[in-house]
Design a protein around this motif. Structure first.
Motif, PDB file in Angstrom:
ATOM      1  N   TRP A  66       0.840  -1.191   0.000  1.00 23.82           N
ATOM      2  CA  TRP A  66       0.000   0.000   0.000  1.00 23.82           C
ATOM      3  C   TRP A  66       0.885   1.254   0.000  1.00 23.82           C
ATOM      4  N   PRO A  98      -9.068   5.219   1.555  1.00 20.87           N
ATOM      5  CA  PRO A  98      -8.563   4.666   0.295  1.00 20.87           C
ATOM      6  C   PRO A  98      -8.889   5.542  -0.907  1.00 20.87           C
ATOM      7  N   ASN A 104      -4.249   0.343  -4.465  1.00 19.80           N
ATOM      8  CA  ASN A 104      -3.774   0.205  -3.090  1.00 19.80           C
ATOM      9  C   ASN A 104      -3.035   1.476  -2.681  1.00 19.80           C
ATOM     10  N   ARG A 105      -3.766   2.539  -2.586  1.00 21.45           N
ATOM     11  CA  ARG A 105      -3.224   3.844  -2.215  1.00 21.45           C
ATOM     12  C   ARG A 105      -4.251   4.534  -1.332  1.00 21.45           C
TER      13      ARG A 105
END
Length: 325
Positions: A66, A98, A104-105
């Motif tokens: 992440w 999110p 995935n950030r």
């Protein structure tokens, strides 16, 4: 390792969220919160924002990484963060909002380190502790007078509405290239400090964000005919009693010259009037903004900045490559 990944994906209801004023903030879902324990793989302590890369376990995908975005170095250093605070291999617990795209950030809410300490961005209005006798000094914007919030009520032309609708925070934001927004949108920032220097022939208006440094000529000159157009424009100033008047023209066309995603044109004209409050604790800035191509009518607003001589302006030293991961 205790597996928490996405088990705490929540619909926020009464959960406090640290407020990050950041260029790409609109791309994150503030109504959702992801929480997980993981291992730090990288900790990038530099502008335009500090990044934390954390590897965690996903039940179906195995190990995933992440990208966790935080505030910039000036903001986070005033919140107690240091470059040595965490290192690769450290186990941390992340709570973050999110990205809407599904990548995935996420943007950080809180980070818990192995010693149980909880870290976040600490920002907010300060109490008046000093009195200024002039406009010079270091100033911090007060949130209830934020100019962006006031400008949200401005009446936009159809061209401005179309441009704002087509704007993409992750591809069109000039801050990604370390280009700051023009006046009046960096005046009185709540998260970044401003500085005012007054000299005999000129004034300098600074803001930490992306190292805004505006030269205001006060030697009696006018705006040059057919002068070079720039994002920040050309500023001249003069005194009306104890009020500093700053007139800025010769703006270049810019995709976010009137706020995020709202363009500005060659006819943009801004007048700022700086005066000290009666008690000397604040600078009051009255603003008039005209740009007939994108604003149906002129915008007027007022913001206030608190005198904060105990705080130090940081250099931003933005590195575009950090944002282009």
């Amino acid at each position: 390792m205790k597996h928490l990944h996405l088990l705490l994906l929540l619909i926020l209801a009464g959960v406090d969220s640290t407020t990050f004023a950041h260029h790409s903030d609109a791309g994150y879902d503030r109504e959702r919160l992801v929480a997980f324990e993981g291992v730090v793989t990288r900790y990038v302590y530099r502008n335009p924002h500090i990044m934390i890369y954390v590897e965690t376990e996903d039940g179906t995908l195995g190990q995933v990484e992440w990208e966790i975005e935080t505030g910039s170095v000036p903001i986070m250093s005033r919140s107690g963060w240091e470059s040595s605070m965490i290192s690769p291999g450290d186990v941390v617990t992340i709570r973050a909002h999110p990205e809407r795209s599904g990548r995935n950030r996420a943007i950080l809410n809180t980070l818990e380190t192995g010693d149980g300490r909880l870290w976040s961005q600490i920002e907010g209005d300060l109490e008046a502790t000093a009195i200024a006798d002039s406009l010079e000094g270091v100033w911090k914007g007060l949130s209830h007078t934020n100019v962006r919030r006031q400008f949200s009520e401005a009446h936009l032309t159809p061209a401005a509405l179309v441009a704002r609708e087509e704007y993409n925070d992750f591809t069109d934001d000039p801050n990604l290239l370390c280009i700051p927004h023009p006046t009046p949108f960096t005046i009185g920032s709540v998260n970044y400090l401003s500085g005012i220097e007054i000299h005999e022939s000129h004034a300098v208006l600074r803001n930490e964000f992306l190292d805004v440094n505006r030269m205001v000529y006060m030697d009696g000159r006018d705006h040059p005919e057919d002068g070079q157009r720039t994002v920040q424009g050309h500023s001249i100033g003069w005194w009306e009693g104890e009020t500093l008047v700053v007139d800025t023209q010769l703006f270049d066309e810019f995709n976010s010259g009137n706020g995020i995603g709202i363009p500005s044109g060659y006819s943009k004209h801004v007048v700022e009037r700086y005066s000290l409050s009666d008690d000397g604790t604040r600078v009051i800035v009255d603003i008039l903004l005209e740009d007939p191509e994108f604003l149906v009518e002129p915008f007027s607003g007022r913001l206030e900045m608190l005198y904060t001589p105990h705080l130090e302006l940081h250099n931003y030293n933005c590195i575009p490559e950090v944002v282009e991961n």
